[in-house]
Design a protein around this motif. Sequence first.
Motif, PDB file in Angstrom:
ATOM      1  N   TYR A   1      -1.668   1.342  -0.595  1.00 52.70           N
ATOM      2  CA  TYR A   1      -1.136   1.178   0.753  1.00 52.70           C
ATOM      3  C   TYR A   1       0.398   1.215   0.673  1.00 52.70           C
ATOM      4  CZ  TYR A   1      -0.680  -3.587  -1.046  1.00 52.70           C
ATOM      5  OH  TYR A   1      -0.374  -4.680  -1.817  1.00 52.70           O
TER       6      TYR A   1
ATOM      7  N   CYS B   1       3.271  -3.296   4.021  1.00 52.27           N
ATOM      8  CA  CYS B   1       2.060  -3.635   4.779  1.00 52.27           C
ATOM      9  C   CYS B   1       1.624  -5.057   4.451  1.00 52.27           C
ATOM     10  CB  CYS B   1       0.946  -2.653   4.456  1.00 52.27           C
ATOM     11  SG  CYS B   1      -0.543  -2.934   5.433  1.00 52.27           S
ATOM     12  N   LYS B   2       1.672  -5.386   3.167  1.00 59.36           N
ATOM     13  CA  LYS B   2       1.484  -6.761   2.723  1.00 59.36           C
ATOM     14  C   LYS B   2       2.829  -7.265   2.213  1.00 59.36           C
ATOM     15  CE  LYS B   2      -3.353  -6.345   1.350  1.00 59.36           C
ATOM     16  NZ  LYS B   2      -4.358  -6.723   0.336  1.00 59.36           N
TER      17      LYS B   2
ATOM     18  N   VAL C   1       4.176  -0.459   9.650  1.00 58.37           N
ATOM     19  CA  VAL C   1       3.385  -0.371   8.432  1.00 58.37           C
ATOM     20  C   VAL C   1       2.378  -1.519   8.338  1.00 58.37           C
ATOM     21  CG1 VAL C   1       4.979  -1.749   7.030  1.00 58.37           C
ATOM     22  CG2 VAL C   1       3.614   0.039   5.936  1.00 58.37           C
ATOM     23  N   SER C   2       2.547  -2.565   9.149  1.00 58.88           N
ATOM     24  CA  SER C   2       1.696  -3.760   9.065  1.00 58.88           C
ATOM     25  C   SER C   2       0.238  -3.493   9.389  1.00 58.88           C
ATOM     26  CB  SER C   2       2.233  -4.850  10.004  1.00 58.88           C
ATOM     27  OG  SER C   2       3.527  -5.246   9.644  1.00 58.88           O
TER      28      SER C   2
ATOM     29  N   GLN D   1      -1.469  -0.806   8.354  1.00 59.53           N
ATOM     30  CA  GLN D   1      -1.964   0.232   7.464  1.00 59.53           C
ATOM     31  C   GLN D   1      -2.713  -0.301   6.253  1.00 59.53           C
ATOM     32  OE1 GLN D   1       0.893   3.351   6.592  1.00 59.53           O
ATOM     33  NE2 GLN D   1       1.949   3.026   8.539  1.00 59.53           N
ATOM     34  N   CYS D   2      -3.101  -1.585   6.293  1.00 62.97           N
ATOM     35  CA  CYS D   2      -3.882  -2.127   5.182  1.00 62.97           C
ATOM     36  C   CYS D   2      -4.623  -3.384   5.620  1.00 62.97           C
ATOM     37  CB  CYS D   2      -2.980  -2.457   3.986  1.00 62.97           C
ATOM     38  SG  CYS D   2      -1.791  -3.787   4.301  1.00 62.97           S
TER      39      CYS D   2
ATOM     40  N   SER E   1      -5.147  -7.187   5.347  1.00 59.25           N
ATOM     41  CA  SER E   1      -4.123  -8.183   5.018  1.00 59.25           C
ATOM     42  C   SER E   1      -4.482  -9.555   5.562  1.00 59.25           C
ATOM     43  CB  SER E   1      -2.771  -7.741   5.601  1.00 59.25           C
ATOM     44  OG  SER E   1      -1.802  -8.757   5.465  1.00 59.25           O
TER      45      SER E   1
END
Length: 524
Positions: free
Chosen positions: A284, A288-289, A428-429, A431-432, A434
């Motif tokens: 990722y 994102c994280k 981007v938050s 996109q995975c 979390s």
Amino acid sequence: MIDLQRRVVIIGAGVGGLSQAIALKTKLRFHDFTIYEKGSEVGGAWRGCSSDVQVHWYSLSSDLYPLWNKSHGLQPEIQAYWIKLAKKYNLYSHIAFNTKVLSAEWDDAKQQYTVVAEDIFSGKRMSSVAHIVISAVGVLEVPKIPYEIPGVRNFQGTSFHSAQWPGSIDMQNKRVAVIGNAASGAQFVPSISEDPFVEVVNFIRTPTWFNTRPHIPYTDTEKWIFANIPLAMRLHRAWIMFWFDFPSIVRPSDKALKKRREAMTKYILDNAPTRYHDRMMPNYPPGCKRTVANSGFLDILHRPNLTLNFDGIANIVENGIITNTGEMLPFDVIIYATGFISVSYYDAHGGPTAYLGTAVPDIPNFYLLAGPNTGVPASTLFMEEVQIGYILQLIEPVLGGSASSFTVKASPTDAYNAKVQERLSRSVSVQCYSWARTNGTGKVYNPFPWAVTLWWWWLRTPNWDHYVAVGAEKWAWARRKKAVKNILGRTAVLTLLWSYISGSAQRILYNMVVSLLLFSMPIN
């Protein structure tokens, strides 16, 4: 000084709770407050942790400290700083240690809370009255034990969450399993594996992005400058803030983001052992994280007593862990570095929700520090200090007796959070998977998606139209008087200024006419 019979309850004696208490004493001269802390000491830090940002920006703006040893403070030094402040401001007499708050029930008729707290050792419960309740535990307060793994309760050795580190534990000649590899795990694994007689296995489910965070020692000269040159420390803090905030003010281009990912990939590959290269690269994008600042984790992967395990955990048995490959690994100690359970006090909105991360509709005189969507890749303490200044403006009329309560309205809360979520939906938050999202894939409830300077601007003063005030006739009248006084004062200044300008203009015009007349007169 406020003398009315008002009382404030603060939940948590971490840096936010202590900062709030100091502000009550120094800004409002208010002393009738109690801090309930479930731990046995102030500070809220655990073994091996370090400040994510330079420590000069992770200290209280009213109590700058010139003698930090390095650019990033470690847990003992940070906690010593806060213990010193707690003593300086006589906070210990206000703190009920080893005590957790069970409930705070609002009585609308009496305009006050009934707070029930419990001694965690004896189980004794205490009830008290409070007019203001401030939660300083954030959205990540309850340590998460992964009970979804079969057999967690069957382990017969020593086990604990990293946020509940025992006061004394001897790990020498022990086999230790660390489950989790995010911010906390990456910070304390270097510490516990330093002893070559402790065998450590770190179980990793999802790889993490790392960046460099060198702990640069401050020289004696630098410390002297900070201590003796006026404004030196504040300018240093301002530079740190600018350095962290600039990327949020000016969005990086796609080309810059690509280069950043390539640089972070190279950083991991250059520092981690070759045998882990295929397993340690996240799938990722960075950001994102939470990106983990490498304070030694990648370097210590070369230690012979430390092993990374990516096989996954099938179940936990009495004396160890069985992986998904069927391998049985014996352990004496299991440490859970598995994060926290979010406090989902607003489930109707898909997860933790608040107005400016600070107030919640339908809950009068209740405020949050480090609430929903206040997470930033900068100084958490700065974010909390901004909140504290905002909260002080809301509670001062209540403590002074000119108002009974303030409650934020639902409509501005919904509008603010719609704005936050719209911004985050393009970030981007999303996109995975979390922990910062409801159930891992839902609402993003932790990041603040703008620059911290904008946070300061929005919270510099309350928008009183966004609050419902009760018993606030005196306060409303005082506000109107102040507004009229300000208008009259500004009108007087503008009138005098106009008189001066118009008078100057008249003099200039008169002088010009006289000069022209004199110039046009014939010379005899």
